[in-house]
Design an enzyme around this catalytic site. Sequence first.
Site, mmCIF file in Angstrom:
data_model
loop_
_atom_site.group_PDB
_atom_site.id
_atom_site.type_symbol
_atom_site.label_atom_id
_atom_site.label_comp_id
_atom_site.label_asym_id
_atom_site.label_seq_id
_atom_site.Cartn_x
_atom_site.Cartn_y
_atom_site.Cartn_z
ATOM 1 N N LYS A 7 14.163 -39.393 31.535
ATOM 2 C CA LYS A 7 13.410 -38.241 31.620
ATOM 3 C C LYS A 7 14.101 -37.414 32.701
ATOM 4 C CE LYS A 7 10.296 -35.253 33.092
ATOM 5 N NZ LYS A 7 10.225 -34.515 34.112
ATOM 6 N N GLY A 10 13.208 -30.471 34.791
ATOM 7 C CA GLY A 10 13.753 -29.343 34.441
ATOM 8 C C GLY A 10 14.695 -28.975 35.520
ATOM 9 N N GLY A 41 10.065 -26.800 33.917
ATOM 10 C CA GLY A 41 9.047 -25.949 34.540
ATOM 11 C C GLY A 41 9.625 -24.661 35.085
ATOM 12 N N ASP A 157 6.500 -36.048 31.409
ATOM 13 C CA ASP A 157 6.652 -37.585 31.872
ATOM 14 C C ASP A 157 5.846 -38.379 30.631
ATOM 15 O OD1 ASP A 157 7.984 -36.808 33.946
ATOM 16 O OD2 ASP A 157 6.355 -36.417 35.233
ATOM 17 N N LYS A 212 3.141 -37.993 37.457
ATOM 18 C CA LYS A 212 4.557 -38.721 37.128
ATOM 19 C C LYS A 212 3.968 -40.237 37.423
ATOM 20 C CE LYS A 212 8.137 -36.941 38.364
ATOM 21 N NZ LYS A 212 8.658 -36.358 37.052
#
Length: 253
Positions: A7, A10, A41, A157, A212
Amino acid sequence: MSKWVIKLGGAVLNSDNAAQALFAVFAEHPDDQFIVVHGGGALVDTWLQQAGFASAKHLGLRISPREQMPYIVGALAGCANKQLMGQALAVNLTPVGISLFEAGVTSTQKLKALGQVGSCETGSFNLLPILLEKNVLPIVSSIGFDLEGNWYNVNADEAAAAIAQALDAELIFMTDVEAVLDQNKQPLHQLNSGQITQLIDSGVILGGMQVKVETSLLAAQHLRRGVYISSWQKPENLNALLKGEHVGTKITP
């Protein structure tokens, strides 16, 4: 051969060639399979601001009114996804950009107060095994659909954890901090359920990091093994994790 769900926060898009450096690490591990899940984001904030919308969050999740969704979808499934594809192509990988639906995840509305924020549920259609078999790098945006075709903004997430669980894959969250930090801003190398609860209750972990960490814990419990949180700013961290070394914070079930 190991499967890895990576992951990417951004913010990686705000740093020139940062994603490219991470993708170059993938190329050093040709026997492994990788799936990238990303948010974006900061890009969403910019697009919404330019369109005259205010951004707001609740418990670390972006409130996503229906009228904002074309901008959120455009930023995440469009611009951010294709930026990452470009950086993967630059290191000779073969990327394909997809949404959560193609990755085997369907969505429903999480809370009315959050607007079009979606949950993650197992879907009946999943392209990921086919793409991985063809040595393709799936780059998955955190845009989801329900079976009526409605768009949802899904926390990336949570999306990564759902995909890792479906594939029984290893899971690494590459974020903009070296590790989860304690009250003195020092890195915590390992956290379990009790420690996480204590740090959240005392306000040390909050907002996006709370989401997260809680998502990491749930993923670790479902996968029955540790999940890592580390920094995308250091590609060598990713390389070390792929080799089985302990870097960043390990969340244990």
